[in-house]
Design an enzyme around this catalytic site. Structure first.
Site, PDB file in Angstrom:
ATOM      1  N   SER A 150      68.961  59.135 -12.398  1.00  0.00           N
ATOM      2  CA  SER A 150      68.941  58.995 -10.941  1.00  0.00           C
ATOM      3  C   SER A 150      67.661  59.530 -10.309  1.00  0.00           C
ATOM      4  O   SER A 150      67.295  59.119  -9.206  1.00  0.00           O
ATOM      5  CB  SER A 150      70.139  59.710 -10.328  1.00  0.00           C
ATOM      6  OG  SER A 150      70.130  61.077 -10.687  1.00  0.00           O
ATOM      7  N   ASP A 187      73.023  67.695  -2.025  1.00  0.00           N
ATOM      8  CA  ASP A 187      73.692  68.014  -3.292  1.00  0.00           C
ATOM      9  C   ASP A 187      72.949  69.079  -4.094  1.00  0.00           C
ATOM     10  O   ASP A 187      73.464  69.602  -5.075  1.00  0.00           O
ATOM     11  CB  ASP A 187      73.895  66.756  -4.142  1.00  0.00           C
ATOM     12  CG  ASP A 187      72.591  66.066  -4.553  1.00  0.00           C
ATOM     13  OD1 ASP A 187      71.502  66.653  -4.371  1.00  0.00           O
ATOM     14  OD2 ASP A 187      72.666  64.930  -5.055  1.00  0.00           O
ATOM     15  N   HIS A 238      69.134  66.346  -6.258  1.00  0.00           N
ATOM     16  CA  HIS A 238      68.180  65.240  -6.121  1.00  0.00           C
ATOM     17  C   HIS A 238      67.197  65.508  -4.994  1.00  0.00           C
ATOM     18  O   HIS A 238      67.588  66.002  -3.933  1.00  0.00           O
ATOM     19  CB  HIS A 238      68.934  63.931  -5.851  1.00  0.00           C
ATOM     20  CG  HIS A 238      69.871  63.552  -6.942  1.00  0.00           C
ATOM     21  ND1 HIS A 238      71.194  63.939  -6.943  1.00  0.00           N
ATOM     22  CD2 HIS A 238      69.673  62.840  -8.077  1.00  0.00           C
ATOM     23  CE1 HIS A 238      71.779  63.477  -8.031  1.00  0.00           C
ATOM     24  NE2 HIS A 238      70.882  62.812  -8.737  1.00  0.00           N
TER      25      HIS A 238
END
Length: 229
Positions: free
Chosen positions: A48, A201, A204
């Site tokens: 990701s 979060d 990221h």
């Protein structure tokens, strides 16, 4: 961490050799003019962090990196091969069909999800080594971007995980970036130290964090493609 035509190696090698022969007389790369013998395609294999998780279109790593390269006048395109949630095993499983004939170089950013799942460093090492072996077979220069294990796994785990990236880079002649988060801040060893550049979060990077990463990574890409001369 939520960190996509198969050609045989023989056929690939023949095609690549023909391309190299065709452009033998072209102008060499120069930093000042950013002139290449032909357009260069780099495949970014990752999770990701590569895919651009949680960011609007155009603000992820690959779009920002392509914009940076374009601003430098470099005829280089990075393809987004990031899959959110992918482990090193997942990256390896899709490598062969991802490396289509136009791919000239490879970026590997894997291992974050291995850490989140508590996979043994020996497993991650074996998968990344297999990726580097395949790239070496195809004569693709590689930029390997490492990850650093958190201390909560214990000192032996951290030492084994952290050292696999530099050791494999030396063994396979890959160009090395010690840590993805180090691209954002060279003194950072985990996302908590750069929270203002991270999404909610805490894992990221946000668009500003990606921008800082690209400013560090962009010159590394130019160095990578110089190996194609």
């Amino acid at each position: 961490m939520m960190f996509s035509f198969i050609l045989s190696p023989v056929a690939y090698g023949a095609l690549r050799g023909l391309r190299n022969l065709t452009f033998t007389l072209a102008l060499p790369f120069s930093v000042s003019s950013m002139a290449y013998a032909e357009p260069v395609t780099v495949f970014a294999l990752g999770d990701s962090l590569t895919a651009g998780y949680g960011l609007p279109e155009g603000e992820g790593l690959v779009p920002q990196l392509n914009a940076w390269l374009d601003g430098q006048g470099a005829d280089v395109t990075v393809l987004n091969g990031g899959v959110s949630g992918d482990t090193s095993a997942g990256g390896l499983s899709r490598l062969a069909w991802s490396l289509t004939p136009e791919v000239d170089a490879l970026i590997v950013t894997l291992g974050g999800n291995d850490l989140l799942r508590g996979l043994q460093p020996t497993v991650t090492r074996a998968n990344i080594e297999a990726i580097l072996t395949e790239a070496q077979t195809r004569q693709l220069p590689v930029l390997l971007i490492g990850m650093a294990a958190p201390g909560n796994f214990g000192p032996e785990y951290k030492q084994a995980f952290d050292r696999l990236y530099p050791e494999l880079a030396r063994q396979y002649g890959a160009q090395l970036v010690d840590s993805y988060f180090g691209l954002i801040d060279p003194d950072a060893t985990d996302p908590g130290q750069i929270s203002h550049y991270m999404q909610a979060d805490g894992i990221h990077p946000n668009a500003a964090g990606v921008k800082r990463a690209v400013e560090s990574l962009g010159p590394q890409i130019l160095t990578l493609v110089e190996q194609l001369d």
